[in-house]
Design an enzyme around this catalytic site. Structure first.
Site, PDB file in Angstrom:
ATOM      1  N   ARG A 175     -10.230 -11.474   2.691  1.00 42.52           N
ATOM      2  CA  ARG A 175     -11.151 -12.523   2.221  1.00 42.52           C
ATOM      3  C   ARG A 175     -10.475 -13.886   2.250  1.00 42.52           C
ATOM      4  NH1 ARG A 175     -12.154  -9.452  -3.271  1.00 42.52           N
ATOM      5  NH2 ARG A 175     -11.533  -7.756  -1.867  1.00 42.52           N
TER       6      ARG A 175
ATOM      7  N   LYS B  74       0.844  -1.197   0.000  1.00 45.36           N
ATOM      8  CA  LYS B  74       0.000   0.000   0.000  1.00 45.36           C
ATOM      9  C   LYS B  74       0.881   1.249   0.000  1.00 45.36           C
ATOM     10  CE  LYS B  74      -3.881  -1.769   2.813  1.00 45.36           C
ATOM     11  NZ  LYS B  74      -5.034  -1.595   1.908  1.00 45.36           N
TER      12      LYS B  74
HETATM   13  N1  BES Z   1      -8.044  -3.712   4.748  1.00 48.80           N
HETATM   14  C1  BES Z   1      -8.256  -3.389   3.392  1.00 48.80           C
HETATM   15  C2  BES Z   1      -9.572  -2.670   3.140  1.00 48.80           C
HETATM   16  C3  BES Z   1      -9.728  -1.313   3.737  1.00 48.80           C
HETATM   17  C4  BES Z   1      -8.950  -0.254   3.319  1.00 48.80           C
HETATM   18  C5  BES Z   1     -10.714  -1.099   4.680  1.00 48.80           C
HETATM   19  C6  BES Z   1      -9.144   0.987   3.855  1.00 48.80           C
HETATM   20  C7  BES Z   1     -10.912   0.127   5.204  1.00 48.80           C
HETATM   21  C8  BES Z   1     -10.112   1.187   4.794  1.00 48.80           C
HETATM   22  C9  BES Z   1      -8.274  -4.636   2.542  1.00 48.80           C
HETATM   23  O1  BES Z   1      -7.416  -5.647   2.965  1.00 48.80           O
HETATM   24  C10 BES Z   1      -7.843  -4.213   1.182  1.00 48.80           C
HETATM   25  O2  BES Z   1      -6.740  -3.777   1.050  1.00 48.80           O
HETATM   26  N2  BES Z   1      -8.747  -4.350   0.214  1.00 48.80           N
HETATM   27  C11 BES Z   1      -8.482  -3.957  -1.118  1.00 48.80           C
HETATM   28  C12 BES Z   1      -8.992  -5.056  -2.022  1.00 48.80           C
HETATM   29  C13 BES Z   1      -8.591  -4.904  -3.465  1.00 48.80           C
HETATM   30  C14 BES Z   1      -7.097  -5.078  -3.600  1.00 48.80           C
HETATM   31  C15 BES Z   1      -9.335  -5.937  -4.280  1.00 48.80           C
HETATM   32  C16 BES Z   1      -9.214  -2.652  -1.420  1.00 48.80           C
HETATM   33  O3  BES Z   1     -10.334  -2.487  -0.934  1.00 48.80           O
HETATM   34  O4  BES Z   1      -8.632  -1.798  -2.068  1.00 48.80           O
HETATM   35 MN    MN Z   2      -5.458  -5.426   2.236  1.00 42.46          MN
END
Ligand code: BES
Ligand code: MN
Ligand code: ZN
Length: 462
Positions: free
Chosen positions: A316, A242
Protein backbone atom coordinates in the site's frame (compact mmCIF):
# COMPACT_ATOMS: atom_id res chain seq x y z
CA UNK A 1 8.30 -9.73 -25.08
CA UNK A 2 7.47 -13.42 -25.00
CA UNK A 3 6.50 -15.06 -28.33
CA UNK A 4 2.78 -14.70 -29.03
CA UNK A 5 0.48 -17.61 -28.17
CA UNK A 6 -1.23 -18.52 -31.41
CA UNK A 7 -3.52 -20.96 -33.08
CA UNK A 8 -2.08 -23.26 -35.71
CA UNK A 9 -2.58 -21.85 -39.20
CA UNK A 10 -5.44 -23.63 -40.89
CA UNK A 11 -3.57 -24.83 -43.97
CA UNK A 12 -2.33 -27.82 -41.97
CA UNK A 13 -4.12 -31.16 -42.18
CA UNK A 14 -5.64 -31.56 -38.76
CA UNK A 15 -7.47 -34.20 -36.76
CA UNK A 16 -10.98 -33.27 -35.58
CA UNK A 17 -11.58 -33.03 -31.84
CA UNK A 18 -15.31 -33.39 -31.36
CA UNK A 19 -16.13 -31.67 -28.10
CA UNK A 20 -19.54 -32.47 -26.69
CA UNK A 21 -21.54 -31.82 -23.58
CA UNK A 22 -22.64 -34.89 -21.61
CA UNK A 23 -26.26 -34.07 -22.42
CA UNK A 24 -25.49 -34.18 -26.16
CA UNK A 25 -23.91 -37.63 -26.06
CA UNK A 26 -26.92 -39.80 -26.87
CA UNK A 27 -27.81 -37.68 -29.91
CA UNK A 28 -24.23 -37.71 -31.13
CA UNK A 29 -23.95 -41.47 -30.71
CA UNK A 30 -26.97 -41.90 -33.00
CA UNK A 31 -25.21 -40.04 -35.81
CA UNK A 32 -21.87 -41.85 -35.56
CA UNK A 33 -20.68 -44.85 -37.57
CA UNK A 34 -21.81 -47.83 -35.50
CA UNK A 35 -18.26 -48.97 -34.71
CA UNK A 36 -17.38 -45.57 -33.26
CA UNK A 37 -20.55 -45.44 -31.20
CA UNK A 38 -19.89 -48.96 -29.93
CA UNK A 39 -16.32 -48.01 -29.06
CA UNK A 40 -17.40 -44.94 -27.09
CA UNK A 41 -19.92 -47.05 -25.20
CA UNK A 42 -17.45 -49.86 -24.60
CA UNK A 43 -14.83 -47.50 -23.21
CA UNK A 44 -17.28 -45.76 -20.92
CA UNK A 45 -17.11 -42.34 -22.56
CA UNK A 46 -19.79 -40.22 -20.90
CA UNK A 47 -18.83 -36.71 -22.01
CA UNK A 48 -17.75 -35.82 -18.48
CA UNK A 49 -15.18 -33.04 -18.17
CA UNK A 50 -11.81 -34.51 -19.01
CA UNK A 51 -13.24 -37.55 -20.81
CA UNK A 52 -11.36 -38.30 -24.00
CA UNK A 53 -11.43 -41.08 -26.51
CA UNK A 54 -9.23 -41.56 -29.57
CA UNK A 55 -10.50 -43.15 -32.79
CA UNK A 56 -8.25 -44.81 -35.34
CA UNK A 57 -8.89 -45.99 -38.86
CA UNK A 58 -8.09 -49.53 -40.03
CA UNK A 59 -4.49 -48.53 -40.64
CA UNK A 60 -4.12 -47.34 -37.05
CA UNK A 61 -4.08 -43.64 -37.92
CA UNK A 62 -5.63 -41.20 -35.49
CA UNK A 63 -8.71 -39.88 -37.28
CA UNK A 64 -10.90 -38.36 -34.57
CA UNK A 65 -10.90 -37.45 -30.92
CA UNK A 66 -13.96 -37.18 -28.70
CA UNK A 67 -13.64 -34.76 -25.80
CA UNK A 68 -16.08 -34.30 -22.93
CA UNK A 69 -17.36 -30.85 -21.93
CA UNK A 70 -19.18 -32.23 -18.90
CA UNK A 71 -22.64 -31.98 -17.42
CA UNK A 72 -24.11 -28.54 -16.63
CA UNK A 73 -23.23 -29.14 -12.97
CA UNK A 74 -19.63 -30.03 -13.84
CA UNK A 75 -19.30 -26.94 -16.02
CA UNK A 76 -20.49 -24.74 -13.17
CA UNK A 77 -17.82 -26.23 -10.95
CA UNK A 78 -14.95 -26.10 -13.40
CA UNK A 79 -14.10 -23.51 -16.02
CA UNK A 80 -11.96 -24.18 -19.12
CA UNK A 81 -12.91 -27.87 -18.85
CA UNK A 82 -12.00 -28.55 -22.49
CA UNK A 83 -8.35 -28.01 -21.57
CA UNK A 84 -8.53 -31.06 -19.34
CA UNK A 85 -9.71 -33.30 -22.17
CA UNK A 86 -7.04 -32.16 -24.64
CA UNK A 87 -4.18 -32.25 -22.14
CA UNK A 88 -1.79 -35.03 -23.11
CA UNK A 89 -3.10 -35.56 -26.65
CA UNK A 90 -0.37 -36.77 -28.99
CA UNK A 91 1.60 -33.87 -30.46
CA UNK A 92 0.19 -32.74 -33.79
CA UNK A 93 -2.43 -30.53 -35.40
CA UNK A 94 -6.12 -30.60 -34.43
CA UNK A 95 -9.28 -28.65 -35.06
CA UNK A 96 -12.36 -28.31 -32.90
CA UNK A 97 -15.82 -29.55 -33.82
CA UNK A 98 -18.52 -28.45 -31.43
CA UNK A 99 -22.00 -27.00 -31.07
CA UNK A 100 -20.71 -24.48 -28.52
CA UNK A 101 -21.27 -20.86 -29.45
CA UNK A 102 -20.85 -17.32 -28.18
CA UNK A 103 -19.11 -16.89 -24.85
CA UNK A 104 -18.91 -20.69 -24.33
CA UNK A 105 -17.07 -21.10 -27.62
CA UNK A 106 -14.69 -18.25 -26.75
CA UNK A 107 -13.95 -19.91 -23.40
CA UNK A 108 -13.24 -23.21 -25.16
CA UNK A 109 -10.96 -21.50 -27.70
CA UNK A 110 -9.01 -19.77 -24.94
CA UNK A 111 -8.81 -23.08 -23.08
CA UNK A 112 -7.19 -24.66 -26.14
CA UNK A 113 -4.49 -21.99 -26.26
CA UNK A 114 -3.86 -21.86 -22.53
CA UNK A 115 -3.70 -25.65 -22.32
CA UNK A 116 -0.43 -25.20 -24.22
CA UNK A 117 1.04 -22.80 -21.66
CA UNK A 118 4.23 -24.08 -20.06
CA UNK A 119 6.79 -22.23 -17.98
CA UNK A 120 9.89 -23.80 -19.53
CA UNK A 121 12.53 -21.12 -19.05
CA UNK A 122 14.50 -23.35 -16.68
CA UNK A 123 14.06 -26.65 -18.50
CA UNK A 124 16.58 -28.10 -20.92
CA UNK A 125 14.06 -29.90 -23.09
CA UNK A 126 10.72 -28.67 -24.35
CA UNK A 127 7.60 -30.77 -24.86
CA UNK A 128 5.91 -31.35 -28.18
CA UNK A 129 2.32 -30.34 -27.62
CA UNK A 130 -0.93 -30.71 -29.52
CA UNK A 131 -1.90 -27.52 -31.37
CA UNK A 132 -5.25 -26.32 -32.59
CA UNK A 133 -6.44 -24.21 -35.47
CA UNK A 134 -8.74 -21.33 -34.53
CA UNK A 135 -12.27 -22.68 -34.07
CA UNK A 136 -14.72 -21.39 -36.66
CA UNK A 137 -16.75 -18.51 -35.27
CA UNK A 138 -14.24 -17.08 -32.81
CA UNK A 139 -12.43 -13.77 -33.11
CA UNK A 140 -9.02 -15.31 -33.54
CA UNK A 141 -6.99 -12.14 -33.04
CA UNK A 142 -8.86 -11.36 -29.83
CA UNK A 143 -8.40 -14.81 -28.28
CA UNK A 144 -4.72 -14.78 -29.24
CA UNK A 145 -4.21 -11.34 -27.72
CA UNK A 146 -5.83 -12.49 -24.49
CA UNK A 147 -3.83 -15.74 -24.35
CA UNK A 148 -0.57 -13.93 -25.08
CA UNK A 149 -1.24 -11.34 -22.38
CA UNK A 150 -2.13 -14.06 -19.90
CA UNK A 151 1.01 -16.02 -20.76
CA UNK A 152 3.09 -12.88 -20.24
CA UNK A 153 1.52 -12.41 -16.81
CA UNK A 154 2.28 -16.02 -15.88
CA UNK A 155 5.87 -15.90 -17.12
CA UNK A 156 6.59 -12.74 -15.13
CA UNK A 157 5.13 -14.20 -11.93
CA UNK A 158 6.78 -17.59 -12.37
CA UNK A 159 10.24 -16.13 -12.93
CA UNK A 160 11.97 -16.21 -9.55
CA UNK A 161 13.13 -13.01 -7.88
CA UNK A 162 16.80 -13.68 -8.64
CA UNK A 163 15.94 -13.25 -12.32
CA UNK A 164 13.02 -10.83 -11.90
CA UNK A 165 14.26 -7.77 -10.03
CA UNK A 166 13.11 -4.17 -10.46
CA UNK A 167 15.36 -3.86 -13.50
CA UNK A 168 14.08 -7.00 -15.21
CA UNK A 169 10.51 -5.89 -14.54
CA UNK A 170 11.34 -2.55 -16.19
CA UNK A 171 12.93 -4.41 -19.11
CA UNK A 172 9.75 -6.45 -19.52
CA UNK A 173 7.74 -3.22 -19.72
CA UNK A 174 10.19 -1.78 -22.25
CA UNK A 175 10.03 -4.93 -24.40
CA UNK A 176 6.23 -4.78 -24.32
CA UNK A 177 6.32 -1.10 -25.25
CA UNK A 178 8.60 -1.81 -28.21
CA UNK A 179 6.19 -4.44 -29.50
CA UNK A 180 3.34 -1.93 -29.52
CA UNK A 181 4.99 1.42 -30.09
CA UNK A 182 4.40 2.60 -26.53
CA UNK A 183 6.70 4.90 -24.56
CA UNK A 184 8.29 4.06 -21.21
CA UNK A 185 10.01 6.25 -18.65
CA UNK A 186 11.79 4.65 -15.70
CA UNK A 187 12.72 6.58 -12.56
CA UNK A 188 15.38 4.76 -10.57
CA UNK A 189 17.03 4.96 -7.14
CA UNK A 190 17.76 8.42 -5.75
CA UNK A 191 15.90 10.00 -8.66
CA UNK A 192 12.72 8.76 -6.98
CA UNK A 193 13.38 11.32 -4.23
CA UNK A 194 14.01 14.12 -6.74
CA UNK A 195 10.72 13.26 -8.46
CA UNK A 196 8.89 13.20 -5.11
CA UNK A 197 8.11 9.47 -4.90
CA UNK A 198 9.41 8.99 -1.36
CA UNK A 199 7.43 5.92 -0.32
CA UNK A 200 8.64 3.91 -3.32
CA UNK A 201 12.19 4.87 -2.46
CA UNK A 202 11.80 4.13 1.25
CA UNK A 203 10.33 0.66 0.80
CA UNK A 204 12.95 -0.27 -1.79
CA UNK A 205 16.06 1.33 -0.36
CA UNK A 206 17.29 -1.62 1.72
CA UNK A 207 17.72 -3.81 -1.35
CA UNK A 208 20.90 -4.00 -3.46
CA UNK A 209 18.71 -3.69 -6.49
CA UNK A 210 17.44 -0.13 -6.66
CA UNK A 211 13.70 0.61 -6.62
CA UNK A 212 12.04 2.06 -9.70
CA UNK A 213 8.88 3.60 -10.98
CA UNK A 214 7.95 2.31 -14.43
CA UNK A 215 5.67 4.61 -16.44
CA UNK A 216 4.34 3.35 -19.78
CA UNK A 217 2.08 5.34 -22.09
CA UNK A 218 0.27 4.32 -25.27
CA UNK A 219 -2.50 5.75 -27.44
CA UNK A 220 -3.42 9.30 -28.36
CA UNK A 221 -7.21 9.31 -28.37
CA UNK A 222 -10.07 8.05 -26.23
CA UNK A 223 -10.61 8.07 -22.48
CA UNK A 224 -7.62 8.05 -20.18
CA UNK A 225 -7.22 4.70 -18.44
CA UNK A 226 -4.42 4.31 -15.91
CA UNK A 227 -3.44 0.88 -14.61
CA UNK A 228 -1.30 0.63 -11.49
CA UNK A 229 0.35 -2.67 -10.52
CA UNK A 230 2.14 -3.65 -7.33
CA UNK A 231 5.64 -4.68 -8.35
CA UNK A 232 7.21 -6.00 -5.15
CA UNK A 233 9.60 -8.41 -6.78
CA UNK A 234 10.12 -10.17 -3.45
CA UNK A 235 8.45 -9.53 -0.11
CA UNK A 236 10.50 -10.67 2.87
CA UNK A 237 8.25 -8.57 5.09
CA UNK A 238 11.20 -6.27 5.81
CA UNK A 239 12.22 -5.90 9.48
CA UNK A 240 8.84 -7.43 10.39
CA UNK A 241 10.24 -10.49 8.69
CA UNK A 242 7.80 -13.06 7.39
CA UNK A 243 8.15 -16.60 8.75
CA UNK A 244 9.52 -19.07 6.19
CA UNK A 245 6.21 -20.58 5.18
CA UNK A 246 4.68 -17.16 4.50
CA UNK A 247 7.72 -15.97 2.56
CA UNK A 248 8.00 -19.03 0.35
CA UNK A 249 5.79 -17.77 -2.48
CA UNK A 250 6.68 -14.10 -2.29
CA UNK A 251 8.29 -14.00 -5.74
CA UNK A 252 4.69 -13.57 -6.80
CA UNK A 253 4.35 -10.25 -4.97
CA UNK A 254 4.76 -8.52 -8.34
CA UNK A 255 1.61 -10.30 -9.49
CA UNK A 256 -0.24 -6.99 -9.80
CA UNK A 257 2.49 -5.61 -12.06
CA UNK A 258 2.45 -8.82 -14.11
CA UNK A 259 -1.32 -8.56 -14.43
CA UNK A 260 -1.32 -4.95 -15.64
CA UNK A 261 1.43 -5.70 -18.18
CA UNK A 262 -0.55 -8.68 -19.49
CA UNK A 263 -3.70 -6.54 -19.64
CA UNK A 264 -1.77 -3.74 -21.34
CA UNK A 265 -0.72 -6.24 -24.01
CA UNK A 266 -4.37 -7.18 -24.59
CA UNK A 267 -5.48 -3.55 -24.82
CA UNK A 268 -2.68 -2.54 -27.17
CA UNK A 269 -2.87 -5.65 -29.37
CA UNK A 270 -6.60 -5.05 -29.78
CA UNK A 271 -5.93 -1.37 -30.49
CA UNK A 272 -8.61 -0.23 -28.09
CA UNK A 273 -9.41 3.45 -28.26
CA UNK A 274 -7.97 4.49 -24.92
CA UNK A 275 -5.09 6.59 -23.73
CA UNK A 276 -3.39 3.96 -21.64
CA UNK A 277 -0.92 4.61 -18.86
CA UNK A 278 0.67 1.85 -16.80
CA UNK A 279 2.43 2.70 -13.55
CA UNK A 280 4.46 0.08 -11.70
CA UNK A 281 6.38 0.76 -8.51
CA UNK A 282 9.04 -1.97 -8.71
CA UNK A 283 10.84 -2.65 -5.44
CA UNK A 284 12.29 -5.41 -3.33
CA UNK A 285 11.10 -5.40 0.30
CA UNK A 286 14.40 -6.46 1.83
CA UNK A 287 16.18 -6.54 5.18
CA UNK A 288 19.28 -4.40 5.73
CA UNK A 289 20.70 -1.72 8.02
CA UNK A 290 18.93 1.03 6.13
CA UNK A 291 15.55 -0.68 5.96
CA UNK A 292 12.54 1.40 7.05
CA UNK A 293 11.34 0.53 10.54
CA UNK A 294 8.21 0.03 12.57
CA UNK A 295 7.37 3.38 14.14
CA UNK A 296 8.85 5.44 11.31
CA UNK A 297 6.59 8.19 10.06
CA UNK A 298 6.93 8.70 6.32
CA UNK A 299 5.88 11.55 4.03
CA UNK A 300 4.05 10.50 0.92
CA UNK A 301 4.00 12.21 -2.46
CA UNK A 302 0.50 13.47 -1.74
CA UNK A 303 1.64 15.01 1.54
CA UNK A 304 -0.22 12.59 3.80
CA UNK A 305 2.02 11.16 6.51
CA UNK A 306 2.05 7.44 7.25
CA UNK A 307 2.99 5.75 10.49
CA UNK A 308 4.62 2.40 9.83
CA UNK A 309 3.22 -0.21 12.15
CA UNK A 310 4.33 -3.14 10.07
CA UNK A 311 7.01 -3.12 7.39
CA UNK A 312 5.19 -6.07 5.81
CA UNK A 313 2.36 -3.77 4.78
CA UNK A 314 4.65 -2.38 2.07
CA UNK A 315 2.42 -2.78 -0.97
CA UNK A 316 0.00 0.00 0.00
CA UNK A 317 2.99 2.32 0.54
CA UNK A 318 4.51 1.97 -2.91
CA UNK A 319 1.05 2.03 -4.48
CA UNK A 320 0.16 5.22 -2.58
CA UNK A 321 2.79 7.27 -4.41
CA UNK A 322 1.98 5.68 -7.77
CA UNK A 323 -1.75 6.31 -7.28
CA UNK A 324 -1.17 9.92 -6.25
CA UNK A 325 0.91 10.44 -9.39
CA UNK A 326 -1.76 8.75 -11.52
CA UNK A 327 -4.49 10.93 -10.01
CA UNK A 328 -2.66 14.18 -10.76
CA UNK A 329 -3.57 14.09 -14.46
CA UNK A 330 -7.21 13.35 -13.67
CA UNK A 331 -7.68 10.23 -15.81
CA UNK A 332 -11.13 8.86 -16.61
CA UNK A 333 -10.43 5.78 -14.52
CA UNK A 334 -7.65 4.35 -12.37
CA UNK A 335 -7.45 0.60 -11.76
CA UNK A 336 -4.91 -0.98 -9.44
CA UNK A 337 -4.02 -4.66 -9.22
CA UNK A 338 -2.04 -5.86 -6.21
CA UNK A 339 -1.23 -8.97 -4.21
CA UNK A 340 -2.06 -6.74 -1.29
CA UNK A 341 -3.43 -8.72 1.64
CA UNK A 342 -3.57 -12.19 3.11
CA UNK A 343 -7.03 -11.17 4.34
CA UNK A 344 -8.36 -11.15 0.76
CA UNK A 345 -7.30 -14.81 0.48
CA UNK A 346 -8.99 -15.72 3.71
CA UNK A 347 -12.16 -14.01 2.50
CA UNK A 348 -12.52 -15.44 -1.00
CA UNK A 349 -9.75 -17.99 -1.55
CA UNK A 350 -7.38 -18.21 -4.49
CA UNK A 351 -9.93 -18.49 -7.31
CA UNK A 352 -11.80 -15.20 -6.97
CA UNK A 353 -10.40 -11.71 -7.40
CA UNK A 354 -12.06 -9.32 -4.96
CA UNK A 355 -12.40 -5.76 -6.19
CA UNK A 356 -13.47 -2.41 -4.82
CA UNK A 357 -14.85 0.39 -6.95
CA UNK A 358 -16.06 3.95 -6.55
CA UNK A 359 -17.82 3.64 -9.92
CA UNK A 360 -21.20 1.90 -9.89
CA UNK A 361 -21.35 1.47 -13.67
CA UNK A 362 -17.97 -0.13 -13.82
CA UNK A 363 -18.68 -2.37 -10.82
CA UNK A 364 -21.92 -3.68 -12.31
CA UNK A 365 -20.42 -4.13 -15.76
CA UNK A 366 -17.43 -5.91 -14.33
CA UNK A 367 -19.47 -8.42 -12.36
CA UNK A 368 -21.40 -9.30 -15.50
CA UNK A 369 -18.30 -9.40 -17.70
CA UNK A 370 -16.56 -11.74 -15.26
CA UNK A 371 -19.25 -14.34 -15.83
CA UNK A 372 -19.02 -13.98 -19.59
CA UNK A 373 -15.27 -14.60 -19.73
CA UNK A 374 -14.86 -17.11 -16.87
CA UNK A 375 -12.72 -14.77 -14.77
CA UNK A 376 -14.45 -14.70 -11.38
CA UNK A 377 -14.45 -11.46 -9.40
CA UNK A 378 -16.44 -10.34 -6.38
CA UNK A 379 -17.07 -6.83 -5.14
CA UNK A 380 -16.10 -5.84 -1.61
CA UNK A 381 -17.06 -2.47 -0.12
CA UNK A 382 -15.02 0.66 0.47
CA UNK A 383 -16.75 0.77 3.87
CA UNK A 384 -16.48 4.35 5.12
CA UNK A 385 -17.14 3.40 8.73
CA UNK A 386 -13.77 1.62 8.79
CA UNK A 387 -11.81 4.74 7.85
CA UNK A 388 -11.13 5.32 11.55
CA UNK A 389 -9.18 2.04 11.63
CA UNK A 390 -6.47 3.45 9.35
CA UNK A 391 -5.99 6.62 11.42
CA UNK A 392 -3.38 6.08 14.15
CA UNK A 393 -3.27 9.48 15.84
CA UNK A 394 0.12 11.07 15.39
CA UNK A 395 0.24 10.69 11.62
CA UNK A 396 -2.48 10.94 8.99
CA UNK A 397 -2.51 7.23 8.26
CA UNK A 398 -1.53 3.88 9.76
CA UNK A 399 -0.22 1.31 7.30
CA UNK A 400 -1.18 -1.72 9.42
CA UNK A 401 -4.26 -1.36 11.59
CA UNK A 402 -4.32 -3.46 14.74
CA UNK A 403 -7.11 -5.87 15.50
CA UNK A 404 -7.05 -7.82 12.28
CA UNK A 405 -10.55 -6.84 11.22
CA UNK A 406 -11.37 -6.40 7.53
CA UNK A 407 -7.77 -6.42 6.35
CA UNK A 408 -8.59 -6.28 2.64
CA UNK A 409 -11.04 -3.41 3.14
CA UNK A 410 -8.75 -1.32 5.32
CA UNK A 411 -5.94 -1.78 2.77
CA UNK A 412 -8.31 -0.64 -0.01
CA UNK A 413 -9.43 2.37 2.06
CA UNK A 414 -5.77 3.27 2.55
CA UNK A 415 -5.24 3.26 -1.23
CA UNK A 416 -8.39 5.29 -1.86
CA UNK A 417 -6.98 8.13 0.25
CA UNK A 418 -4.47 8.73 -2.53
CA UNK A 419 -7.04 9.02 -5.31
CA UNK A 420 -9.21 12.10 -5.25
CA UNK A 421 -9.95 13.14 -8.80
CA UNK A 422 -10.45 9.93 -10.75
CA UNK A 423 -12.99 7.12 -10.43
CA UNK A 424 -11.07 4.26 -8.85
CA UNK A 425 -11.17 0.46 -8.91
CA UNK A 426 -8.80 -1.77 -6.97
CA UNK A 427 -8.27 -5.54 -7.30
CA UNK A 428 -6.67 -7.49 -4.44
CA UNK A 429 -5.43 -10.51 -6.38
CA UNK A 430 -3.69 -13.72 -5.36
CA UNK A 431 -1.91 -14.22 -8.69
CA UNK A 432 -1.20 -17.87 -8.10
CA UNK A 433 -2.86 -21.14 -8.99
CA UNK A 434 -2.15 -23.37 -5.98
CA UNK A 435 -3.07 -26.69 -7.63
CA UNK A 436 -3.30 -27.55 -11.32
CA UNK A 437 -6.66 -26.80 -12.95
CA UNK A 438 -7.76 -26.85 -16.59
CA UNK A 439 -5.72 -24.32 -18.62
CA UNK A 440 -4.02 -23.22 -15.41
CA UNK A 441 -1.01 -25.23 -14.30
CA UNK A 442 0.24 -24.67 -10.77
CA UNK A 443 1.98 -21.30 -10.71
CA UNK A 444 1.43 -17.70 -11.67
CA UNK A 445 -1.96 -16.76 -13.07
CA UNK A 446 -3.76 -13.61 -14.17
CA UNK A 447 -6.91 -12.60 -12.30
CA UNK A 448 -9.41 -9.90 -13.13
CA UNK A 449 -7.65 -8.70 -16.28
CA UNK A 450 -9.90 -10.54 -18.73
CA UNK A 451 -13.00 -9.45 -16.85
CA UNK A 452 -11.85 -5.83 -16.94
CA UNK A 453 -10.96 -6.06 -20.63
CA UNK A 454 -14.47 -7.32 -21.33
CA UNK A 455 -16.02 -4.57 -19.19
CA UNK A 456 -14.05 -1.64 -20.60
CA UNK A 457 -16.12 -0.79 -23.69
CA UNK A 458 -19.27 -0.32 -21.61
CA UNK A 459 -17.56 1.07 -18.52
CA UNK A 460 -15.60 3.71 -20.44
CA UNK A 461 -18.15 4.23 -23.20
CA UNK A 462 -15.72 3.24 -25.97
N1 BES B 1 2.25 -9.41 -0.15
C1 BES B 1 1.60 -9.46 1.10
C2 BES B 1 0.17 -9.97 1.01
C3 BES B 1 -0.02 -11.39 0.59
C4 BES B 1 0.41 -12.43 1.38
C5 BES B 1 -0.70 -11.66 -0.58
C6 BES B 1 0.19 -13.72 0.99
C7 BES B 1 -0.93 -12.93 -0.96
C8 BES B 1 -0.47 -13.98 -0.18
C9 BES B 1 1.53 -8.08 1.72
O1 BES B 1 2.62 -7.27 1.45
C10 BES B 1 1.46 -8.29 3.19
O2 BES B 1 2.39 -8.82 3.72
N2 BES B 1 0.34 -7.88 3.79
C11 BES B 1 0.13 -8.05 5.17
C12 BES B 1 -0.44 -6.76 5.70
C13 BES B 1 -0.52 -6.69 7.21
C14 BES B 1 0.88 -6.66 7.79
C15 BES B 1 -1.29 -5.45 7.59
C16 BES B 1 -0.86 -9.19 5.40
O3 BES B 1 -1.80 -9.32 4.61
O4 BES B 1 -0.64 -9.97 6.31
MN1 MN C 1 4.21 -7.56 2.80
ZN1 ZN D 1 3.65 -7.63 -0.27
Amino acid sequence: MRPPVKFLSSDHATVPVQALRAEELEDVLDTLPSAQAAWLRATGFTGAIGDRQLISDDAGRLVRVFAGLGTPEQRRRKRFGLAEAVQGLPAGGYHLETTLEGADLDEAALALLLAGYRFDRYRATGEDLPRFTAPAGVDRARIEAIATGEALTRDLINTPANDMGPQELAEAAIALAQTHGARVAVTEGEALLEKNLPLIHTVGRAARRAPRLIDLRWGATGPKLTLVGKGVIFDTGGLNLKPGASMALMKKDMGGAATVLGLAHMIMALEMDVQLRVLIPAVENAVAGDAFRPGDILHSRKGLTVEINNTDAEGRLVLADALALADEENPDHIVSFATLTGAARVAVGPDIAPFFSTDETLATTLAQAAGEVADPVWRLPFHDAYEAMIEPGIADLDNAPKGGFAGAITAALFLRRFVEAAPYTHFDVYGWQPSPSPARPKGGVGQGARALLQALPKALDL
